[in-house]
Enzyme design. Sequence first.
Site, PDB file in Angstrom:
ATOM      1  N   ARG A  79     105.813 -22.451   5.842  1.00 21.56           N
ATOM      2  CA  ARG A  79     106.695 -22.760   6.482  1.00 21.56           C
ATOM      3  C   ARG A  79     106.490 -23.118   7.906  1.00 21.56           C
ATOM      4  O   ARG A  79     106.003 -22.446   8.787  1.00 21.56           O
ATOM      5  CB  ARG A  79     107.593 -21.523   6.361  1.00 21.56           C
ATOM      6  CG  ARG A  79     108.901 -21.813   7.041  1.00 21.56           C
ATOM      7  CD  ARG A  79     109.707 -20.554   7.538  1.00 21.56           C
ATOM      8  NE  ARG A  79     110.883 -21.076   8.226  1.00 21.56           N
ATOM      9  CZ  ARG A  79     111.418 -20.179   9.070  1.00 21.56           C
ATOM     10  NH1 ARG A  79     110.925 -19.058   9.422  1.00 21.56           N
ATOM     11  NH2 ARG A  79     112.311 -20.785   9.755  1.00 21.56           N
ATOM     12  N   ARG A 117     120.263 -14.353  19.932  1.00 26.12           N
ATOM     13  CA  ARG A 117     120.316 -15.621  20.958  1.00 26.12           C
ATOM     14  C   ARG A 117     121.527 -15.914  21.222  1.00 26.12           C
ATOM     15  O   ARG A 117     122.647 -15.543  20.408  1.00 26.12           O
ATOM     16  CB  ARG A 117     119.662 -16.736  19.929  1.00 26.12           C
ATOM     17  CG  ARG A 117     118.373 -16.883  19.696  1.00 26.12           C
ATOM     18  CD  ARG A 117     117.755 -17.817  18.506  1.00 26.12           C
ATOM     19  NE  ARG A 117     116.944 -17.305  17.650  1.00 26.12           N
ATOM     20  CZ  ARG A 117     116.623 -17.904  16.497  1.00 26.12           C
ATOM     21  NH1 ARG A 117     117.107 -18.994  16.123  1.00 26.12           N
ATOM     22  NH2 ARG A 117     115.671 -17.524  15.733  1.00 26.12           N
TER      23      ARG A 117
END
Length: 395
Positions: A91, A239
Amino acid sequence: MRHQTIFVINSGSSSLKYQLIEPVSGDVLAKGQAERIGTDRGEVTHEVHASKFSAALPLPSHKEALTQIIEMFAAHGPDLQHVDLSGFGHRIVQGGWHFKGPAIVNDDVRAKIEELCDLAPLHNPAHLIGIDTAMELWPDLPHVAVFDTAYFAGLPEKSRSYALNKQVAHDYRIRRYGAHGTSHEFVANKVCDYLGDDTVKQITLHLGNGASACAELGRLPMDTSMGLTPLEGLVMGSRTGDIDPAVVFHLLRKGMSVDEVDTLFNKQSGMKGMCGDNDMRDVWKRRDEGDSDALLALQTYQQRLLKYIGAYTFELGGLDVLTFTAGIGENDDRIRRRLCEKLEFIGVKIDRERNENRDRSKAIWRISTDDSKVLVLVVPTNEELAIARQVVRLI
Ligand code: ADP
């Protein structure tokens, strides 16, 4: 009969997650992770058929971590010599302008992933270490890089672009690359398969620690909330999501360094920064105990989701299906209910009973009422399976 298997690796800077998958059946033969790589307090956890094994030991490097993972396979199975291992899927968060689909890793592909480290300094370097280590240990098998951004290579130009000076955007290749593409693609395809319809106007919400929304017309992405990096968009575990870029200028002028602002926005903000916890279960606990910071964080989280759903509904010219996925999307019925109740005026009707009682035997779970104008679904994402299937298609 023995089927071919694919080893999927998600290598982070201090962790390495893996799954051994049979891509046709989707069966997971083993999965696990090595954590705290680079320290003498490492831990390897290996799961086979619901049995879990773990070992605490120093893990000075990714190579040591993968070596210990191989030891786990040798000790607890399955035997890697007997599973018809056909290849590796790695990934990769940032495929930038180079990759519109998966790629077999060779020198050129490796160099391109390295070139993109600038855009994903927290992710791509760690992915490369994973690739290098796995290729050293298994040099004879194909290694395929699968990019989180590839699905969004097909975004319309107007969704890919920032209203930034054309020359600067061109010179520094600043555009919206998106992220979580493997998950959004997997889920959007499932919805189309389920309905037998490739024209549905849909929004997929990937709500995990990282979170993103995607508007799709059938199987094709039309817009997405993550941008140049996975920082833009929804409120996330740690975030900020969307924030006025002038906040950066202001903090720099106040004496913070670029790296400090980067860390602040990526690791010390979002739910964690607003109320002290990034796991939604802990945030709810705080809120239930009357914590006003947790309440505000949840309200902000929901408000941002509403903004994106509203924007995407207008961009698509309507909404047929709204789908929840990932840790919060799949498990947090309160978030789903509260959000859906705010969407009643566009034809969303949630069935509270269905929403709260998941039928785990089903791959797709409908939580709207039968007469809801907008179909609301929960579709568990499976990025590893999606990666394994992309690997098989390529090799
Ligand atoms: P990632 O892959 O981004 O780390 P996941 O998709 O695994 O994230 O989601 C992890 C998050 O899912 C956790 O941080 C937690 O907030 C949330 N989560 C998991 N289970 C539940 C639950 N039962 N209720 C609410 N939130 C949950």
